[in-house]
Motif scaffolding. Sequence first.
Motif, PDB file in Angstrom:
ATOM      1  N   UNK A 119      -1.496  20.498   1.836  1.00  0.00           N
ATOM      2  CA  UNK A 119      -1.232  21.773   2.088  1.00  0.00           C
ATOM      3  C   UNK A 119       0.289  22.049   2.246  1.00  0.00           C
ATOM      4  N   UNK A 120       1.023  20.948   2.656  1.00  0.00           N
ATOM      5  CA  UNK A 120       2.712  21.016   2.834  1.00  0.00           C
ATOM      6  C   UNK A 120       3.144  21.239   1.551  1.00  0.00           C
ATOM      7  N   UNK A 121       2.589  20.296   0.445  1.00  0.00           N
ATOM      8  CA  UNK A 121       3.207  20.324  -0.706  1.00  0.00           C
ATOM      9  C   UNK A 121       2.912  21.706  -1.319  1.00  0.00           C
ATOM     10  N   UNK A 122       1.997  22.260  -1.241  1.00  0.00           N
ATOM     11  CA  UNK A 122       1.509  23.509  -1.910  1.00  0.00           C
ATOM     12  C   UNK A 122       2.371  24.594  -1.314  1.00  0.00           C
ATOM     13  N   UNK A 123       2.434  24.491   0.052  1.00  0.00           N
ATOM     14  CA  UNK A 123       3.113  25.358   0.796  1.00  0.00           C
ATOM     15  C   UNK A 123       4.566  25.390   0.401  1.00  0.00           C
ATOM     16  N   UNK A 124       5.227  24.228   0.485  1.00  0.00           N
ATOM     17  CA  UNK A 124       6.672  24.173   0.014  1.00  0.00           C
ATOM     18  C   UNK A 124       6.930  24.605  -1.337  1.00  0.00           C
ATOM     19  N   UNK A 125       5.948  24.388  -2.323  1.00  0.00           N
ATOM     20  CA  UNK A 125       6.114  24.633  -3.832  1.00  0.00           C
ATOM     21  C   UNK A 125       6.030  26.048  -4.019  1.00  0.00           C
ATOM     22  N   UNK A 126       5.237  26.881  -3.060  1.00  0.00           N
ATOM     23  CA  UNK A 126       5.040  28.365  -3.399  1.00  0.00           C
ATOM     24  C   UNK A 126       6.240  29.154  -3.366  1.00  0.00           C
ATOM     25  N   UNK A 127       7.094  28.827  -2.615  1.00  0.00           N
ATOM     26  CA  UNK A 127       8.431  29.782  -2.576  1.00  0.00           C
ATOM     27  C   UNK A 127       8.175  31.003  -1.714  1.00  0.00           C
ATOM     28  N   UNK A 128       6.833  31.141  -1.103  1.00  0.00           N
ATOM     29  CA  UNK A 128       6.599  32.183  -0.204  1.00  0.00           C
ATOM     30  C   UNK A 128       7.013  32.058   0.832  1.00  0.00           C
ATOM     31  N   UNK A 129       7.246  30.953   1.803  1.00  0.00           N
ATOM     32  CA  UNK A 129       7.529  30.712   3.149  1.00  0.00           C
ATOM     33  C   UNK A 129       8.817  29.671   3.122  1.00  0.00           C
ATOM     34  N   UNK A 130       9.275  29.678   4.424  1.00  0.00           N
ATOM     35  CA  UNK A 130      10.374  28.778   4.606  1.00  0.00           C
ATOM     36  C   UNK A 130       9.749  27.501   4.595  1.00  0.00           C
ATOM     37  N   UNK A 131      10.453  26.612   4.057  1.00  0.00           N
ATOM     38  CA  UNK A 131      10.032  25.282   3.809  1.00  0.00           C
ATOM     39  C   UNK A 131       9.625  24.594   5.185  1.00  0.00           C
TER      40      UNK A 131
END
Length: 154
Positions: A107-119
């Motif tokens: 989840x952390x990897x996909x979350x950070x790669x999404x560019x939608x949220x603060x890292x």
Amino acid sequence: MASINKLIDGLKSVITAMNETRKTNNKPCITFVADNYKKFNIEADNLDFPVIFLLLPKTGKLVYSNQGSRIYNVFLVFTQKMCYDSDPTGEEIEYEREFCFDMINEFKEAYNESGLFQQLKGIVNFDTDEIKTQDVNTVNVLIRFESEPLQTLC
């Protein structure tokens, strides 16, 4: 409510990206639930596991700034169904808990790669528990976004 809907839409995008990767690696897809936690416990036997559950607490705070809105005290529950009919051993629970931690890393990897949220980085607080409903036993790892809150960038 607009920032909560953006949050949910963004998280759905993250889960979709995770599931695309999971499909290519022959892993089970993740179900995303953004609903009342009590309802989750009632409907757990009808869900496809594993599950990532968005839990918005009854109270919290929203902070608005020029960079977007922040929702503090958001919880994500990473849940795996235990496939043991009787009381599981500590080793069996630990195996399922490790599965949840692996899901958090994905989840952390996909979350950070999404560019939608603060890292997402630094320290993330977590709690673990096991829930026994009438038909389903689950292992849950709950992560709290307090030091690094979810922030929509758009």
